[in-house]
Design a protein around this motif. Structure first.
Motif, PDB file in Angstrom:
ATOM      1  N   TYR B  35       0.708  -1.104  -0.062  1.00 25.80           N
ATOM      2  CA  TYR B  35      -0.072  -0.154  -0.092  1.00 25.80           C
ATOM      3  C   TYR B  35       1.008   1.296  -0.067  1.00 25.80           C
ATOM      4  N   ARG B  36       0.340   2.380  -0.523  1.00 22.31           N
ATOM      5  CA  ARG B  36       0.951   3.679  -0.437  1.00 22.31           C
ATOM      6  C   ARG B  36       0.082   4.615   0.468  1.00 22.31           C
ATOM      7  N   GLN B  37       0.620   5.376   1.326  1.00 24.48           N
ATOM      8  CA  GLN B  37      -0.347   6.334   1.928  1.00 24.48           C
ATOM      9  C   GLN B  37       0.488   7.536   1.605  1.00 24.48           C
ATOM     10  N   ASP B  38      -0.828   8.537   1.413  1.00 25.39           N
ATOM     11  CA  ASP B  38      -0.481  10.187   0.951  1.00 25.39           C
ATOM     12  C   ASP B  38      -1.545  10.615   1.589  1.00 25.39           C
ATOM     13  N   LEU B  39      -1.367  11.954   1.998  1.00 25.35           N
ATOM     14  CA  LEU B  39      -2.360  12.788   2.641  1.00 25.35           C
ATOM     15  C   LEU B  39      -3.480  12.904   1.741  1.00 25.35           C
ATOM     16  N   GLY B  40      -4.660  12.803   2.235  1.00 26.65           N
ATOM     17  CA  GLY B  40      -6.091  12.948   1.856  1.00 26.65           C
ATOM     18  C   GLY B  40      -6.434  11.488   0.789  1.00 26.65           C
ATOM     19  N   HIS B  41      -5.653  10.523   0.746  1.00 27.45           N
ATOM     20  CA  HIS B  41      -6.019   9.508   0.151  1.00 27.45           C
ATOM     21  C   HIS B  41      -6.030   8.085   0.685  1.00 27.45           C
ATOM     22  N   GLY B  42      -5.552   8.292   1.957  1.00 25.70           N
ATOM     23  CA  GLY B  42      -5.748   7.213   2.854  1.00 25.70           C
ATOM     24  C   GLY B  42      -4.600   6.110   2.561  1.00 25.70           C
ATOM     25  N   LEU B  43      -4.872   4.930   2.380  1.00 25.33           N
ATOM     26  CA  LEU B  43      -4.334   3.830   2.096  1.00 25.33           C
ATOM     27  C   LEU B  43      -4.734   3.172   0.775  1.00 25.33           C
ATOM     28  N   ARG B  44      -3.938   3.105  -0.170  1.00 24.39           N
ATOM     29  CA  ARG B  44      -4.103   2.739  -1.673  1.00 24.39           C
ATOM     30  C   ARG B  44      -3.470   1.446  -1.920  1.00 24.39           C
ATOM     31  N   LEU B  45      -3.813   0.436  -2.400  1.00 26.30           N
ATOM     32  CA  LEU B  45      -3.532  -0.895  -2.674  1.00 26.30           C
ATOM     33  C   LEU B  45      -2.638  -0.780  -3.969  1.00 26.30           C
ATOM     34  N   ILE B  46      -1.288  -1.178  -4.083  1.00 20.73           N
ATOM     35  CA  ILE B  46      -0.627  -1.017  -5.147  1.00 20.73           C
ATOM     36  C   ILE B  46      -0.650  -2.500  -5.953  1.00 20.73           C
ATOM     37  N   TYR B  47      -0.063  -3.353  -5.295  1.00 20.88           N
ATOM     38  CA  TYR B  47      -0.186  -4.863  -5.555  1.00 20.88           C
ATOM     39  C   TYR B  47      -0.473  -5.700  -4.409  1.00 20.88           C
ATOM     40  N   TYR B  48      -0.781  -6.812  -4.828  1.00 20.67           N
ATOM     41  CA  TYR B  48      -1.111  -7.879  -3.617  1.00 20.67           C
ATOM     42  C   TYR B  48      -0.600  -9.064  -4.532  1.00 20.67           C
ATOM     43  N   SER B  49      -0.462 -10.314  -3.538  1.00 18.17           N
ATOM     44  CA  SER B  49       0.038 -11.579  -3.800  1.00 18.17           C
ATOM     45  C   SER B  49      -0.582 -12.475  -2.870  1.00 18.17           C
ATOM     46  N   ALA B  50      -1.424 -13.559  -3.672  1.00 17.07           N
ATOM     47  CA  ALA B  50      -2.252 -14.615  -2.912  1.00 17.07           C
ATOM     48  C   ALA B  50      -1.399 -15.638  -2.325  1.00 17.07           C
ATOM     49  N   ALA B  51      -0.078 -15.874  -3.165  1.00 20.50           N
ATOM     50  CA  ALA B  51       0.680 -17.119  -2.844  1.00 20.50           C
ATOM     51  C   ALA B  51       2.090 -16.480  -3.716  1.00 20.50           C
ATOM     52  N   ALA B  52       2.921 -17.385  -3.421  1.00 20.90           N
ATOM     53  CA  ALA B  52       4.242 -17.518  -4.324  1.00 20.90           C
ATOM     54  C   ALA B  52       3.870 -17.536  -5.929  1.00 20.90           C
TER      55      ALA B  52
END
Lengths: 112, 112
Positions: B35-52
């Motif tokens: 996640y990236r966190q910027d003022l006014g935008h909260g936590l925004r998901l960039i990428y995720y992974s369910a497993a290797a």
């Protein structure tokens, strides 16, 4: 895509006053999680709600999940300076992918 | 929690340079997130992974690359850093879909 709106963005209260933050979704949610982030820190899990109409309490914090599972609230009774921080709700993106989306957060300031 | 660590914690880089943020977890959690966190935008998901070897885009994937060759590591690479990528980056992990996620301490990245 899945979105969750959280209001208000900011809240300033006098110590001892109550505080409530709300999360609203346009779609039915499977569950909702709440996190707290202290200034300069990282988000920390508070609770998860799963059932329609569910109410859970943690000391002065009361969490509710709406009957339609489209909204949720976090209520703090008699705020203390230790309650300062940003409160986030988080929901699973529809599609059974495991993608967890956060609301914009509500930043609470407490005046002593 | 010491179970998930990020490095570096603080980084200043120049526009156009490649930067890699590392994330390591010791719980053998299936899911990992950036996640990236910027003022006014909260936590925004960039990428995720369910497993290797399984990764998927989040809300704001442009300009980022991830890989997950091992369950415990989930590096995030900015191939050509831009000023708009100045942010606080949080890595997180979860045992399963919809379970509690645990955040790292965060990586503060400044692109000049």
């Amino acid at each position: 895509g899945q979105q969750v709106m959280q209001i208000p963005q900011y809240q300033h209260v006098q110590e001892g006053e109550d505080f409530t933050t709300y999360c609203n979704s346009s779609t039915t949610l499977s569950n909702i999680q709440w996190y707290k982030q202290r200034p300069g820190g990282h988000p920390v899990f508070l609770i998860q709600l799963v059932k329609s109409g569910e109410v859970k309490k943690q000391k002065r914090l009361t969490f509710q999940f709406g009957e339609a599972k489209k909204n949720s609230s976090l209520h703090i009774t008699a705020t203390q300076t230790t309650d300062v921080g940003t409160y986030f709700c988080a929901v699973l993106h529809s599609g059974n992918t495991g993608k967890l989306i956060f609301g914009q957060g509500t930043t609470l300031q407490v005046k002593p | 929690d010491a179970g998930i660590t990020q490095s570096p914690r603080y980084k200043i880089t120049e526009t156009g340079r490649q930067v890699t943020l590392m994330c390591h977890q010791t719980w053998s959690h299936s899911y990992m997130f950036w996640y990236r966190q910027d003022l006014g935008h909260g936590l925004r998901l960039i990428y995720y992974s369910a497993a290797a070897d399984i990764t998927d885009k989040g809300e704001v994937p442009d300009g980022y690359v991830v890989s997950r060759s091992k369950t415990e590591n989930f590096p995030l690479t900015l191939e050509s850093a831009t000023r708009s990528q100045t942010s606080v980056y949080f890595c997180a992990s979860a045992r399963g879909q919809g379970t509690t996620i645990y955040f790292g301490e965060g990586s503060w990245l400044t692109v000049v």
